[in-house]
Every structure is written in C-alpha cells, then in structure tokens.
Design an enzyme around this catalytic site. Structure first.
Site, short mmCIF file in Angstrom:
data_model
loop_
_atom_site.label_atom_id
_atom_site.label_comp_id
_atom_site.label_asym_id
_atom_site.label_seq_id
_atom_site.Cartn_x
_atom_site.Cartn_y
_atom_site.Cartn_z
N SER A 83 -22.73 5.21 -28.09
CA SER A 83 -23.79 5.72 -27.23
C SER A 83 -24.33 4.59 -26.36
O SER A 83 -23.59 3.68 -25.99
CB SER A 83 -24.87 6.39 -28.06
OG SER A 83 -25.76 7.09 -27.22
N HIS A 91 -26.39 1.89 -26.48
CA HIS A 91 -26.31 0.46 -26.76
C HIS A 91 -24.88 -0.03 -26.68
O HIS A 91 -24.61 -1.15 -26.24
CB HIS A 91 -26.90 0.16 -28.15
CG HIS A 91 -27.20 -1.29 -28.37
ND1 HIS A 91 -26.43 -2.11 -29.17
CD2 HIS A 91 -28.19 -2.08 -27.87
CE1 HIS A 91 -26.94 -3.32 -29.16
NE2 HIS A 91 -28.00 -3.34 -28.38
N CYS A 92 -23.95 0.81 -27.09
CA CYS A 92 -22.53 0.43 -27.08
C CYS A 92 -22.00 0.21 -25.66
O CYS A 92 -21.05 -0.55 -25.47
CB CYS A 92 -21.69 1.51 -27.75
SG CYS A 92 -22.06 1.79 -29.49
N VAL A 93 -22.59 0.87 -24.66
CA VAL A 93 -22.04 0.81 -23.30
C VAL A 93 -22.85 -0.12 -22.39
O VAL A 93 -22.60 -0.16 -21.18
CB VAL A 93 -21.95 2.21 -22.66
CG1 VAL A 93 -21.06 3.12 -23.51
CG2 VAL A 93 -23.32 2.84 -22.46
#
Length: 334
Positions: free
Chosen positions: A317, A319-321
């Site tokens: 989501s 934070h990952c991107v």
C-alpha cells in the site's frame, strides 16, 4: 537515518505499469495512484519515476496541474520503499545508501529496480554508498532517536543475507544508519510476499510511541502473531531504558482474497509527509476506526484516508510505494 516525520524535500514514487503484475487491475491501480500522488503534491514536491512512453503519457494525463517532476527510468515494479535509496543526514548534509535489492528473496524481476538509487544519487548530485548486502526500506522502522524495529521473518531469511545474525544486523545498521538499538519482532501478516515487513504491521509515530496491528478474531492466523508482537513491544525499551507508549491499531475486518490467495491489507502502511498522513482504506468496517486511532496520534497533521483496494492486489500500500527525501543540501566527499 531521519524519521519519516522529519521535514521532506520531496517524495519519490514509481508509476505502475504491466497489467499482468496487477492481475488485470492496472487501470484501477493507476486511478488510486493518481489520487495518492495528487494528495502528496498538495503538501510537498513529488518526484515520479516512469518506465516508458506509455507510462509517462498516462501519468501526465492523470496528474495535470499537480506539483510533479517526471523521470524516465527503466523499472520493474512500483515498490520504491524497498528498491529505492535510504537517505541519511548529518547536520544539513544529505546523502543516500544504496542496498542490494533482490525482490524479497528472488520472487520477481528486480534488475532495473536495483539501479534506482544510482539514478536518484546522480539526479540529486549527492554521495551514494553502494552496499553489497540486501536491505529493503519497508523492513526497517526508525524513531530518529537511535532505535530501530524489524522482524525476524524478513531479515533472517536465507534468501537475503545468509549467515547474517541479529547481532550482525545490529552492528551493520549502527554503522550505516545510526540505529544504536535494534528491536526484533517475530513476524508479520499471513501471505505477505515481503516475508513480514515491519511497515505492514508496526510503526513509530514519534520517538516514544509505537502503533501496532492487532487481530481480534482468534480463529484468524494473524491473531496469534499480532498478539505475540504486542506482548513483545510492551516489554521493549528505548536507549534510556524507558518503555514505549504502545497503541493498538485494528487490522481490516474483512478477509480479502486476490489472484494468489489471501491479501495482506493493513492500516499500518500509512505514509507520513509534510503536514499530512495518508492512510489506506479498503471499504472495510474498520476503515473509520483506523482513521480515528491515527488522527489522535498525529494531531498536528491532516490525516487523510484514500482508497487502496486496487493497490493491495499487488501486495502493498502507500508506505510501500513511497520514499521520502529529507530536506538538506547534497553531500559529496571532498
């Protein structure tokens, strides 16, 4: 390594491509990405990596009028938190660390993504420490006061750095990122292809506060793992031996299934920026409660819920991107 809530010069992201990577959801994913980028760009500059002409054309069309700088760079995927640089700062000098990226132990293609930090360093004109060891940004949380959090299920896999122990990681992260005390939780969410990144379950919200995911249903496989993490966190202390303030954050109530089995939706994958926090929403009964919990923890920031129902099909989501670039001047050795 500055904490995420320190002032940003910019946020870096990579525009999604390859419909097969998104199991037929690419158009919906791009729609959610556009809302995320536009929201961040209201508060700070966005540096957006685009892999090819089609991706750039699509991104420009969806992001007209937003404060976005485009960079044409070969890419494999969008998870720049893990394949991008980890910035470090001394005084007002900013440089970056470039760790080896192998797509979470060789699960996907990664050759192009592993070169992203080199591009970013060149663009910014700052020093890059290239390191032969595997480390993903989503696998480490820091509080900006010398404490780091990670998971054994991720860092200690034999597909990352075979033979590197907890003690070895502690020394490495102390030397490279200023983490003087590394705290370990056992594991993360079921069917998380990162092997349980800390940023999907447990986050610092300030130097003294940790918010951690909990699962109320004892029949859910995540229940026991999250309960163990909660108990362990309550026994942990900072550099001065003081316990942290621990706040519980519910996991989504509904079980989501994707093309490869259970998906790992979580509210802990929020992103902190200049004056804002963006929180993933899934059309779930717990969406509103998650916003309440996080709003109380960030009273001086605008806490914004945005849909991540399509993005989670890829396994991550907000934070990952994203990857934050701290404020400061580029540093190069004399």
């Amino acid at each position: 390594m500055p904490p995420e809530w320190a002032p940003h010069a910019a946020t870096w992201l990579s525009w999604p491509a390859h419909d097969e990577l998104w199991f037929g959801h690419l158009n919906a994913v791009r729609g959610e990405f556009a809302e995320l980028v536009r929201t961040i760009a209201r508060f700070e500059s966005v540096q957006l990596l685009v892999r090819d002409e089609e991706s750039e054309h699509d991104a420009r069309a969806r992001l007209q009028g937003a404060d976005v700088t485009f960079h044409r760079v070969p890419l494999d995927d969008v998870w720049v938190r893990d394949n991008g640089p980890i910035f470090v700062k001394r005084g007002e000098d900013v440089a970056l660390t470039d760790w080896t990226f192998n797509a979470w132990g060789g699960k996907f293609e990664w050759a192009n993504d592993d070169r992203v930090p080199q591009y970013v360093a060149g663009h910014l004109g700052t020093h890059r420490w290239a390191l032969p060891l595997v480390l993903e940004g989503g696998g480490l949380e820091v509080n900006g006061a010398g404490v780091g959090l990670t998971t054994r299920s991720c860092f200690l896999t034999d597909t990352r750095n075979p033979g590197l122990t907890e003690e070895g990681y502690a020394l490495l992260l102390s030397d490279m990122l200023g983490v003087n005390k590394l705290l370990w939780l056992d594991g993360g969410l079921e069917n998380d292809h990162t092997d349980g990144h800390i940023d999907t379950i447990t986050r610092f919200t300030d130097e003294r506060t940790i918010v951690t995911s909990v699962e109320a249903n004892p029949e859910d496989p995540n229940h026991a793992v999250m309960a163990k993490n909660l108990a362990d966190l309550r026994a942990m202390t900072d550099l001065s031996g003081q316990p942290f303030r621990i706040v519980e954050l519910p996991l989504p109530a509904q079980r989501l299934e994707g093309a490869e089995g259970r998906l790992p939706p979580t509210y802990a994958n929020f992103y902190i920026g200049n004056g804002f926090v963006v929180v993933p929403q899934y059309g779930d009964p717990h969406d509103a409660r998650a916003l309440e919990v996080l709003s109380a923890l960030f009273p001086e920031r605008e806490v914004i819920g945005l849909s991540s129902r399509a993005i989670i099909e890829g396994g991550g989501s907000f934070h990952c991107v994203t990857q934050q670039q701290p404020t400061g001047q580029p540093w190069r050795p004399e």
